[in-house]
Scaffold this motif. Structure first.
Motif, short mmCIF file in Angstrom:
data_model
loop_
_atom_site.label_atom_id
_atom_site.label_comp_id
_atom_site.label_asym_id
_atom_site.label_seq_id
_atom_site.Cartn_x
_atom_site.Cartn_y
_atom_site.Cartn_z
N ALA A 145 9.88 -26.48 -50.01
CA ALA A 145 9.32 -27.13 -48.83
C ALA A 145 8.83 -26.10 -47.83
CB ALA A 145 10.38 -28.03 -48.19
N PHE A 146 9.65 -25.07 -47.61
CA PHE A 146 9.29 -23.99 -46.69
C PHE A 146 8.02 -23.28 -47.16
CE2 PHE A 146 9.76 -19.35 -47.16
CZ PHE A 146 9.47 -18.93 -45.88
N GLY A 148 5.65 -24.29 -49.33
CA GLY A 148 4.47 -25.13 -49.33
C GLY A 148 3.92 -25.39 -47.94
N SER A 149 4.81 -25.74 -46.99
CA SER A 149 4.37 -26.06 -45.63
C SER A 149 3.86 -24.83 -44.90
CB SER A 149 5.51 -26.71 -44.85
OG SER A 149 5.93 -27.90 -45.47
N LEU A 150 4.63 -23.74 -44.96
CA LEU A 150 4.23 -22.53 -44.25
C LEU A 150 2.96 -21.94 -44.86
CD1 LEU A 150 5.12 -20.63 -41.96
CD2 LEU A 150 6.36 -19.28 -43.66
N GLU A 152 0.56 -23.59 -46.40
CA GLU A 152 -0.58 -24.43 -46.01
C GLU A 152 -1.02 -24.13 -44.58
OE1 GLU A 152 -3.29 -27.53 -47.13
OE2 GLU A 152 -1.73 -26.58 -48.34
N TRP A 153 -0.06 -23.80 -43.73
CA TRP A 153 -0.34 -23.58 -42.31
C TRP A 153 -0.88 -22.17 -42.05
CZ3 TRP A 153 3.83 -22.31 -38.20
CH2 TRP A 153 3.27 -22.34 -36.93
N PRO A 241 2.14 -28.73 -49.51
CA PRO A 241 3.33 -29.26 -48.85
C PRO A 241 3.95 -30.45 -49.57
CG PRO A 241 1.63 -28.78 -47.23
CD PRO A 241 0.99 -28.62 -48.58
N ALA A 242 3.16 -31.21 -50.32
CA ALA A 242 3.70 -32.35 -51.04
C ALA A 242 4.71 -31.91 -52.10
CB ALA A 242 2.57 -33.14 -51.70
N GLY A 244 6.65 -29.27 -51.87
CA GLY A 244 7.88 -28.95 -51.13
C GLY A 244 8.60 -30.19 -50.66
N ALA A 245 7.84 -31.20 -50.20
CA ALA A 245 8.47 -32.44 -49.75
C ALA A 245 9.18 -33.14 -50.90
CB ALA A 245 7.41 -33.36 -49.14
#
Length: 393
Positions: A145-146, A148-150, A152-153, A241-242, A244-245
């Motif tokens: 999750a970390f 994927g989200s980081l 993407e950002w 992010p998906a 990671g979610a």
């Protein structure tokens, strides 16, 4: 061992293990960022898994020869430097090489587990191993999750930089917190490596545990490599992010592994292994529904990956309880043989998962999981039947 020390070591396992798994979530971002095909970018995840297997074989036996405190802190620093090298990689080949280095040095969890097993009584061993594995699971799930989200950002390099900072901080803490332990062996390094291979040859219960985990873990890594390709494909059209979610849903596994450890203490590891193998085949059947797409497909992916996480990690606890009871004086070398086989299976699973997805789509990945778990189940049923026959004699 105090509860505080167990929690600290569990956190350390999580931070270290996370380095093996967040590359799976950012694989699509690496493909875009370095302008390479998605299946080529997936080599990053395969390299770190293979490096982990190599590191277990080459470095974990040192736990019987070198005091744990300098060994663990030194490897944490080396992993931090490898992560910095990965963040600076200008193209795919240097990134793959740095990933192999990261996998080789981030073998903290296989070192902590035998150390902890030697510091607690036999009646608590399964529970403590389960707690440490919960930390590893937390790192595995949250890192996806970390990452994927980081990624993407801030781009795919950002997770590597943040992971490096975390590792260097935890290394400074552990330089004072890790117990001062005396080595259990005075063997020279080549003899330590040879001992792991000899144990595989002479200990049938070790070979059995290695086969179980290699098969199930290969299916596990095949799913998590393939699901990143599925979720970012036109079937779902989601981003990194998906992935990671989806992984965060498996956080329930952190609760299940201590329970599995207590059951292994009470009922024996064979019972836990049997339930886990059957559960893995059931997870493969549920995961096939991911081909439906939309909300129904996502629901089945959530349920299937959750069940797969629980069965794989609970089986890991049962297998380690079995091998640590064999010969206490060589626990690090037993764990070396076991974890090397497990992660060789995992690296093969990542490679096979990509190929299965490319040729047969998501159902091919699910079929691969069922096939691998079925092989482990057949071997287990043979062992149980053989044990029952010997008991009657």
């Amino acid at each position: 061992m105090s509860r505080l020390l167990v929690l600290l070591l569990s956190l350390t396992c999580g931070i270290s293990v996370g380095n093996i798994y967040f590359p799976q979530a950012i694989s699509p971002l690496v493909a875009v960022g370095l302008d390479v095909p998605p299946d080529a970018a997936a080599l990053v995840a395969t390299a770190v898994q293979l490096g982990y297997a190599v590191g277990i074989f080459l470095l974990v036996p040192l736990g019987d020869r070198v005091p744990y405190r300098p060994l663990i802190t030194g490897l944490l620093v080396a992993t931090g430097l490898g992560l910095l090298a990965a963040a600076a990689a200008p193209s795919l080949p240097p990134l793959v090489a740095a990933s192999a280095l990261i996998g080789t040095t981030t073998v903290i969890a296989p070192l902590v587990s035998p150390m902890a097993a030697g510091l607690v009584g036999e009646d608590r061993r399964g529970a403590v191993i389960g707690m440490l594995l919960s930390g590893s699971i937390g790192g595995m799930l949250l890192s996806r999750a970390f990452g994927g989200s980081l990624g993407e950002w801030l781009g795919w390099r950002a997770p590597y930089l943040v992971a490096a900072a975390l590792l260097l901080i935890i290394a400074a803490v552990l330089a004072f917190a890790v117990p001062s332990t005396a080595p259990s062996s005075a063997q020279r390094y080549p003899a330590l490596l040879g001992e792991s291979l000899r144990l595989l040859r002479t200990e049938p219960e070790l070979r059995r545990s290695c086969f179980y985990q290699a098969m199930v873990f290969a299916g596990f890594t095949a799913v998590w490599t393939g699901v990143a390709l599925l979720l970012t494909s036109p079937t779902y059209g989601l981003g990194a992010p998906a992935v990671g979610a989806l992984a965060v849903v498996g956080a329930a596994t952190m609760i299940c592994t201590p329970i599995a450890g207590r059951q292994a203490d009470r009922r024996g590891p064979d019972v836990v292994n049997l339930a886990c193998m059957i559960g893995t085949i059931a997870a493969a059947a549920v995961l096939v529904g991911g081909t439906f797409g939309g909300v129904p497909g996502l629901v089945l992916l959530v349920l299937g990956t959750l069940l797969l996480d629980v069965t794989m990690q609970s089986g890991m606890v049962a297998n380690q309880v079995r091998i640590y009871a064999l010969r206490p004086e060589v626990r690090s070398r037993l764990n070396t043989a076991y974890m090397t086989c497990a992660f060789l299976g995992g690296s093969a699973g990542s490679w096979l998962g990509v190929r299965a997805f490319a040729h047969f789509g998501w159902p091919g990945v699910c079929g691969l999981v069922a096939l691998l778990a079925g092989a482990a189940l057949i071997r287990h049923l043979v062992a149980i039947r053989r044990g029952a026959v010997f008991a009657r004699l």
